[in-house]
Enzyme design. Sequence first.
Site, PDB file in Angstrom:
ATOM      1  N   PRO A 163       0.850  -1.197   0.000  1.00  0.00           N
ATOM      2  CA  PRO A 163       0.000   0.000   0.000  1.00  0.00           C
ATOM      3  C   PRO A 163       0.882   1.243   0.000  1.00  0.00           C
ATOM      4  CG  PRO A 163       0.072  -0.981   2.194  1.00  0.00           C
ATOM      5  CD  PRO A 163       0.871  -1.883   1.288  1.00  0.00           C
ATOM      6  N   GLN A 193      -6.351  -0.797   3.882  1.00  0.00           N
ATOM      7  CA  GLN A 193      -5.462  -0.489   4.995  1.00  0.00           C
ATOM      8  C   GLN A 193      -5.899   0.786   5.706  1.00  0.00           C
ATOM      9  OE1 GLN A 193      -1.307   1.207   4.859  1.00  0.00           O
ATOM     10  NE2 GLN A 193      -0.746  -0.900   5.367  1.00  0.00           N
ATOM     11  N   CYS A 224       4.056   3.460   8.621  1.00  0.00           N
ATOM     12  CA  CYS A 224       4.311   4.694   7.869  1.00  0.00           C
ATOM     13  C   CYS A 224       5.197   5.639   8.674  1.00  0.00           C
ATOM     14  CB  CYS A 224       3.006   5.395   7.520  1.00  0.00           C
ATOM     15  SG  CYS A 224       3.265   6.960   6.631  1.00  0.00           S
ATOM     16  N   HIS A 268       8.363  -4.527   7.238  1.00  0.00           N
ATOM     17  CA  HIS A 268       9.324  -3.734   6.463  1.00  0.00           C
ATOM     18  C   HIS A 268      10.606  -3.728   7.288  1.00  0.00           C
ATOM     19  CE1 HIS A 268      10.302   0.141   4.027  1.00  0.00           C
ATOM     20  NE2 HIS A 268      11.398  -0.505   4.381  1.00  0.00           N
ATOM     21  N   ASP A 275      13.566  -3.413  -0.242  1.00  0.00           N
ATOM     22  CA  ASP A 275      14.714  -3.581  -1.141  1.00  0.00           C
ATOM     23  C   ASP A 275      14.554  -4.622  -2.243  1.00  0.00           C
ATOM     24  OD1 ASP A 275      15.972  -1.632   0.316  1.00  0.00           O
ATOM     25  OD2 ASP A 275      17.381  -2.961   1.328  1.00  0.00           O
ATOM     26  N   ARG A 332       8.138   0.174  -3.963  1.00  0.00           N
ATOM     27  CA  ARG A 332       8.673   1.161  -4.909  1.00  0.00           C
ATOM     28  C   ARG A 332       9.131   0.553  -6.227  1.00  0.00           C
ATOM     29  NH1 ARG A 332      13.025   3.832  -1.170  1.00  0.00           N
ATOM     30  NH2 ARG A 332      12.932   1.759  -0.222  1.00  0.00           N
TER      31      ARG A 332
END
Length: 331
Positions: free
Chosen positions: A18, A72, A102, A171, A206, A229
């Site tokens: 998200p 989310q 976040c 993450h 990554d 990303r």
Amino acid sequence: MVKIGNIQLPEFPLLLAPMEDVSDPPFRRLCKMHGADLMYSEFISSEGLIRDAMKSRKKLDIFDYERPVGIQIFGGDEEAMAMSARIVETVNPDLVDINFGCPVKKVVCKGAGAGVLKDIDLMVRLTKAVVSSTHLPVTVKTRLGWDSNSINIDEVAERLQETGIKALTIHARTRGQMYKGEADWEHISRIKQNSNIEIPIFGNGDIDSPEKALEYKQKYACDGIMIGRAAIGYPWIFNEIKHFFATGERLAAPTISDRLLAVRQHAEWSAEWKGEKLGLIEMRQHYSNYFRGVPHFKDFRKKFLEVFTLEEMDVLIKETQRFYEEYQAQL
């Protein structure tokens, strides 16, 4: 197979992260077409949902072709999170995800997102409030901890599992790292080796190539990978990873025609969802990503930024296609 509640996923699923202002329905549709197994909405403020804020409500839009898809939410108030989970349930997603990761200051300052990493008891209460307010499976996405001196993911994983969540995405950075430095997946590996952990653990951070995806799959033994990303402007990454897993070979890179088709589809779906003018204005952030590494695109980028209708888009796409056909012929 990997299961999240009653949701059955492939053996090693690839999840689309998200991402604010990115993971909207048009972008998710492209990623689904190109191999994403599970996707999530942009994160939605629990307070915004309760206020009936238009932007928050718009983010609840999901479509059957996206399934399985999760919505989310984020927030720092138990009652607001519980109420927003009930609102989310009305649009019938496949699951509800809680954002405890976040790192953005405006979110953290409200005691939400990664800000909750400083108070595990609060994190547990917020999660319990959501789990008890919905019949949908609840999952969580979080980080390793607030900073390198307060990595608490081991305790977080066990305590959140006790609340009844059905999966955890980690993450592998701290909030202090933001998106910099290298993600440390050793922590994810340690969580997977914990005999008390029974829920699926997904790794994030990554992964930007099929080779790295396979390396991390084998090295850290997580249940699946979430990609963020690396998918922006490159939805092909999901099928490229799956093909590499199956064959050990890379798929051919997308051609100019492939890239132009993706831009046209993204633009059309964005126009349908947001209205033509706004949809094409908001497409501007994506053009450079779709043509990253393509020679001589700079001049065309300027032209794409001046497009306000799908008709103008079609004319420009044909012009761009002709240019690159002639360019290839001269090589």
